[in-house]
Motif scaffolding. Structure first.
Motif, short mmCIF file in Angstrom:
data_model
loop_
_atom_site.label_atom_id
_atom_site.label_comp_id
_atom_site.label_asym_id
_atom_site.label_seq_id
_atom_site.Cartn_x
_atom_site.Cartn_y
_atom_site.Cartn_z
N GLN A 65 6.68 5.28 3.74
CA GLN A 65 5.64 5.63 2.76
C GLN A 65 5.14 4.42 1.98
O GLN A 65 4.28 4.55 1.11
N ILE A 66 5.70 3.25 2.25
CA ILE A 66 5.21 2.00 1.64
C ILE A 66 4.97 0.99 2.75
O ILE A 66 5.86 0.72 3.56
N ARG A 67 3.76 0.42 2.79
CA ARG A 67 3.43 -0.64 3.73
C ARG A 67 3.38 -1.97 2.97
O ARG A 67 2.74 -2.06 1.92
N ILE A 68 4.03 -2.98 3.51
CA ILE A 68 4.05 -4.29 2.86
C ILE A 68 2.84 -5.10 3.30
O ILE A 68 2.61 -5.29 4.50
N VAL A 69 2.08 -5.59 2.33
CA VAL A 69 0.93 -6.46 2.60
C VAL A 69 1.37 -7.92 2.57
O VAL A 69 1.06 -8.70 3.46
N SER A 70 2.11 -8.27 1.54
CA SER A 70 2.65 -9.63 1.41
C SER A 70 3.84 -9.59 0.45
O SER A 70 3.95 -8.68 -0.38
N PRO A 71 4.77 -10.54 0.65
CA PRO A 71 4.77 -11.65 1.62
C PRO A 71 5.17 -11.17 3.02
O PRO A 71 5.93 -10.20 3.16
N ALA A 72 4.67 -11.87 4.02
CA ALA A 72 4.94 -11.50 5.41
C ALA A 72 6.43 -11.58 5.72
O ALA A 72 6.97 -10.79 6.51
N HIS A 73 7.11 -12.55 5.11
CA HIS A 73 8.55 -12.72 5.35
C HIS A 73 9.33 -11.46 4.97
O HIS A 73 10.32 -11.11 5.64
N LEU A 74 8.87 -10.76 3.93
CA LEU A 74 9.58 -9.56 3.49
C LEU A 74 9.52 -8.48 4.56
O LEU A 74 10.49 -7.73 4.75
N ARG A 75 8.40 -8.38 5.29
CA ARG A 75 8.29 -7.40 6.36
C ARG A 75 9.36 -7.64 7.42
O ARG A 75 9.98 -6.71 7.93
N LYS A 76 9.59 -8.91 7.76
CA LYS A 76 10.61 -9.24 8.76
C LYS A 76 12.00 -8.89 8.28
O LYS A 76 12.83 -8.36 9.04
N VAL A 77 12.28 -9.17 7.01
CA VAL A 77 13.60 -8.88 6.45
C VAL A 77 13.87 -7.39 6.48
O VAL A 77 14.95 -6.93 6.91
N ILE A 78 12.88 -6.60 6.06
CA ILE A 78 13.06 -5.14 6.03
C ILE A 78 13.16 -4.59 7.44
O ILE A 78 13.94 -3.67 7.72
N TYR A 79 12.39 -5.15 8.38
CA TYR A 79 12.45 -4.69 9.77
C TYR A 79 13.87 -4.87 10.33
O TYR A 79 14.44 -3.95 10.92
N GLU B 122 0.86 -1.17 0.00
CA GLU B 122 0.00 0.00 0.00
C GLU B 122 0.90 1.22 0.00
O GLU B 122 1.88 1.29 0.74
N LEU B 123 0.57 2.20 -0.84
CA LEU B 123 1.43 3.36 -1.05
C LEU B 123 0.80 4.62 -0.47
O LEU B 123 -0.42 4.84 -0.60
N SER B 124 1.62 5.44 0.13
CA SER B 124 1.16 6.76 0.53
C SER B 124 0.92 7.59 -0.73
O SER B 124 1.73 7.54 -1.66
N PRO B 125 -0.17 8.34 -0.79
CA PRO B 125 -0.44 9.15 -1.99
C PRO B 125 0.64 10.19 -2.27
O PRO B 125 0.76 10.67 -3.40
N THR B 126 1.44 10.52 -1.26
CA THR B 126 2.48 11.53 -1.46
C THR B 126 3.61 11.06 -2.38
O THR B 126 4.37 11.89 -2.89
N ILE B 127 3.73 9.75 -2.60
CA ILE B 127 4.83 9.24 -3.45
C ILE B 127 4.32 8.74 -4.79
O ILE B 127 5.07 8.14 -5.55
N LEU B 128 3.04 8.99 -5.09
CA LEU B 128 2.47 8.43 -6.31
C LEU B 128 3.21 8.91 -7.56
O LEU B 128 3.47 8.12 -8.48
N SER B 129 3.57 10.19 -7.60
CA SER B 129 4.27 10.70 -8.78
C SER B 129 5.63 10.05 -8.94
O SER B 129 6.09 9.81 -10.06
#
Length: 321
Positions: free
Chosen positions: A293-307, A241-248
């Protein structure tokens, strides 16, 4: 129009010698039945088209027949005067020859067409180079180019992507420019392989000759090879999911993202999107660059790696302070 198609058939047969019904249908973008009807029409008009049967058969013109159809439409003239990629012509060493040929072609046209031909140069220009062009050093390019006309095998020394150097005896078949990168196509035994020209460190002619495959078509080979390469590439899909501020900024993404699908905004204004990367590591580097400004929905493993990656970065900066 049918009259244009009939003229095209005559010119194709005159220039290429013999073509099958399927080849003519593909060239003119019609079905095979249409080609058969066109051949009947040409025969009825007195054009000596001959059908040869068998596995090596096809349509051809009587050997003594030559047409003097040389008329060019305005659209055809404009297409001839489109400037191809100038830096690729310079790579081949034929930019001056091309300009000279263009002037001779212009001189051969009726004066009434001169304005239309010249007008193309001021309205359409083709540039295949990138904004940040990095010219590759192709040490053996002149030899590779010359080898295409001699039908002699080459002994090449090349460096693979992993740095390993090898020696190979090849049968030169063609050169292809993809954007501004040159590729050398050659036969190796019973196979056809593609080499990045800049990785060929040296090339020497040999006395051994070879016969080019009778059915070989460089454009068709490259199209099939490209599709196979694309299909073999690894993929790593990510839902975010993207913040609208980075759409451009997302619309002009960098080199990592292969494709993006944006959906309608959610009630909170954030925008669901689908990214496709080559690898997980590319996804990590790309998403980290946008911070919160970007929220990860899936894969869940990617959230852990980035964290853990972000946490280690914060710890490193704290220790430095």
């Amino acid at each position: 129009m049918r009259a244009d198609r009939l003229i095209s058939i005559i010119l194709l047969l005159q220039n290429r010698g013999k073509l099958t019904t399927k080849e003519l249908a593909n060239e003119l973008e019609v079905n095979p039945r249409t080609i058969h009807r066109d051949m009947d029409a040409l025969s009825s008009a007195g054009i000596p088209v001959i059908a040869e049967r068998g596995t090596s058969g096809g349509w051809r013109l009587l050997e003594s027949y030559k047409t003097n159809l040389t008329g060019l439409k305005a659209e055809e003239i404009r297409s001839l005067f489109l400037l191809p990629s100038l830096h690729l012509l310079k790579d081949l060493g034929i930019s001056e020859d091309w300009h000279a040929a263009r002037e001779k072609l212009l001189a051969s046209l009726p004066a009434s067409f001169h304005g239309q031909a010249k007008d193309v140069w001021d309205r359409i220009h083709i540039d295949t180079s990138s904004w940040r062009q990095s010219t590759e050093n192709i040490t053996a390019f002149a030899t590779l180019q010359e080898s295409l006309w001699q039908d002699k095998k080459l002994l090449i020394h090349y460096e693979r992507a992993d740095g390993e150097r090898r020696e190979r005896m090849v049968s030169p078949l063609g050169l292809v420019a993809k954007s501004s990168t040159w590729y050398f196509i050659a036969g190796v035994g019973q196979e056809i392989r593609t080499y990045r020209a800049s990785r060929i460190l040296s090339a020497q002619f040999t006395d051994e000759t070879f016969e080019r495959p009778a059915d070989y078509n460089l454009a068709e080979y490259w199209e099939q090879s490209s599709q196979q390469f694309i299909q073999s590439l690894p993929t790593y899909d990510v839902e975010v999911e993207l913040s609208p501020t980075i759409l451009s900024r997302i619309r002009f993404t960098g080199r990592f993202v292969q494709q993006i699908r944006l959906e309608d905004p959610l009630s909170n204004g954030w925008i669901p999107a689908s990214f496709c990367f080559d690898t997980e590591e590319e996804a990590v580097q790309y998403i980290l660059g946008f911070g919160s400004q970007i929220r990860i929905v899936s894969p869940a493993h990617l959230r852990k790696v980035i964290y853990h990656r972000a946490k280690s970065l914060v710890e490193m900066m704290e220790n430095e302070n």
